[in-house]
Scaffold this active site. Structure first.
Site, PDB file in Angstrom:
ATOM      1  N   GLY A 151       0.820  -1.194   0.000  1.00  0.00           N
ATOM      2  CA  GLY A 151       0.000   0.000   0.000  1.00  0.00           C
ATOM      3  C   GLY A 151       0.857   1.249   0.000  1.00  0.00           C
ATOM      4  O   GLY A 151       1.999   1.240   0.471  1.00  0.00           O
ATOM      5  N   CYS A 152       0.331   2.348  -0.525  1.00  0.00           N
ATOM      6  CA  CYS A 152       1.133   3.566  -0.661  1.00  0.00           C
ATOM      7  C   CYS A 152       1.485   4.169   0.701  1.00  0.00           C
ATOM      8  O   CYS A 152       2.651   4.520   0.943  1.00  0.00           O
ATOM      9  CB  CYS A 152       0.410   4.586  -1.539  1.00  0.00           C
ATOM     10  SG  CYS A 152      -1.283   4.968  -1.018  1.00  0.00           S
TER      11      CYS A 152
END
Length: 349
Positions: A151-152
């Site tokens: 995930g970012c």
């Protein structure tokens, strides 16, 4: 060798960024792009900036159109990748999932934060992640056939804090992270909260009080780096900039740790990393310096009065936070130069 490539979810922000970077990849030939509601439209009608793809048309997102390619990138909403990937079979040598479906190692973590059934764990696509045994996650990627992209927000926090935890510079039970996040991280779906009139001149937290789905993944990474179960207060804040993440992460400083020790630890962890820029000259990371790139800016210092280590990182959530990590991991899996098609230069102004 040239690899045939399909990109599922090509109409979204993550899919569009994948295609922008893949356009410059000498070993990857994008032959198929898919979408859901926008299937049947030309890719350039959805992404006018992707001029080099000519008249390529968006196909329906199903196994029939994805099957038969050497590499499939899945840029789909959370919970949608598992069903598609299970139908692809063994004729697709590499599947890279930019969604959350295959990131988590513990089934209970999935149950706590996501709907639907737990789909199992794929090889994790964060090459720079330092591990408790002194190695890095990079060593697990060559030859992998199924990769889960981080995930970012997870990327921004993990890269900022993992070396400190592994080296014992901070304790594991008093960690905090506050992130300024651009709205493109939420995808391209219609939402009142993402309207320009709601965003402009406004700064607002979301999924606070431990509710954000990236919580278990961050804890998982920090556990892998340190061998310790961690406690983290994680608060993302929506800011009116299209893309970019600025993470400010802190932890209680261990006794006897000074700035020289911190610099030594981070240089050892990241000194040979081409996509991590460790700042020691008094500059702070800025999202504007990394937009459009696969680079992470990082600065770490001490708040003497608070007795805390403070790490600040900046990434492009669509670049290093999604598409860049996907391509970087795919390059490693296939034995290609890790940096192929991945820019280190940002875009300004």
């Amino acid at each position: 060798m040239t690899y045939s490539v399909a990109v599922a979810g090509a109409s979204g922000y993550g899919g569009g960024e994948l295609l922008r970077l893949l356009a410059n990849h000498p070993e990857f030939d994008v032959r198929t792009v898919t979408a859901h509601q926008q299937a049947g439209q030309s890719l350039r009608a959805v992404h006018p900036h992707l001029f080099s793809y000519g008249d390529l048309e968006l196909q329906p997102t199903d196994a029939e159109h994805l099957r038969g390619h050497d590499v499939v990138f899945l840029a789909l909403p959370h919970g949608k990748s598992a069903a598609i990937s299970s139908e692809l079979g063994d004729d697709t040598s590499l599947v890279v999932d930019a969604g959350a479906d295959h990131r988590l190692e513990r089934e209970q973590d999935w149950v706590d934060y996501y709907p639907g059934e737990f789909a199992g764990t794929w090889t994790y696509g964060m090459p720079e992640l330092v591990l408790d045994d002194g190695s890095k996650q990079r060593a697990n990627l060559p030859g992998a056939s199924r990769i889960a992209v981080p995930g970012c927000n997870v990327t921004a926090v993990t890269l900022a804090l993992a070396p400190a935890l592994r080296a014992g510079l901070v304790g594991a039970i008093d960690l905090a992270a506050v992130l300024a996040v651009g709205p493109s991280g939420a995808g391209k779906k219609a939402s009142v909260g993402m309207l320009g009139s709601e965003l402009m001149g406004n700064i607002a937290p979301y999924n606070a009080f431990g509710g954000h789905r990236h919580n278990p993944e961050i804890r998982q990474n920090l556990r892998r780096a340190s061998g310790l179960d961690v406690r983290l207060a994680f608060t993302p804040v929506l800011v009116p900039t299209a893309r970019g993440i600025l993470a400010t992460v802190s932890g209680a400083l261990a006794e006897g740790v000074d700035q020289s020790r911190i610099d030594d630890v981070y240089r050892e962890a990241y000194g040979d990393e081409g996509f991590i820029e460790y700042l020691t000259d008094g500059r702070y990371p800025r999202t504007g310096d990394v937009l459009g790139s696969n680079r992470t800016q990082l600065a770490v210092g001490i708040d003497e009065r608070a007795g805390r280590l403070v790490a600040i990182s900046a990434i492009d959530n669509l670049g290093k936070g999604t598409a860049g990590a996907a391509i970087q991991s795919a390059n490693l899996a296939l034995g290609l130069d890790e940096a192929t098609a991945l820019p280190v230069n940002g875009v300004a102004p």
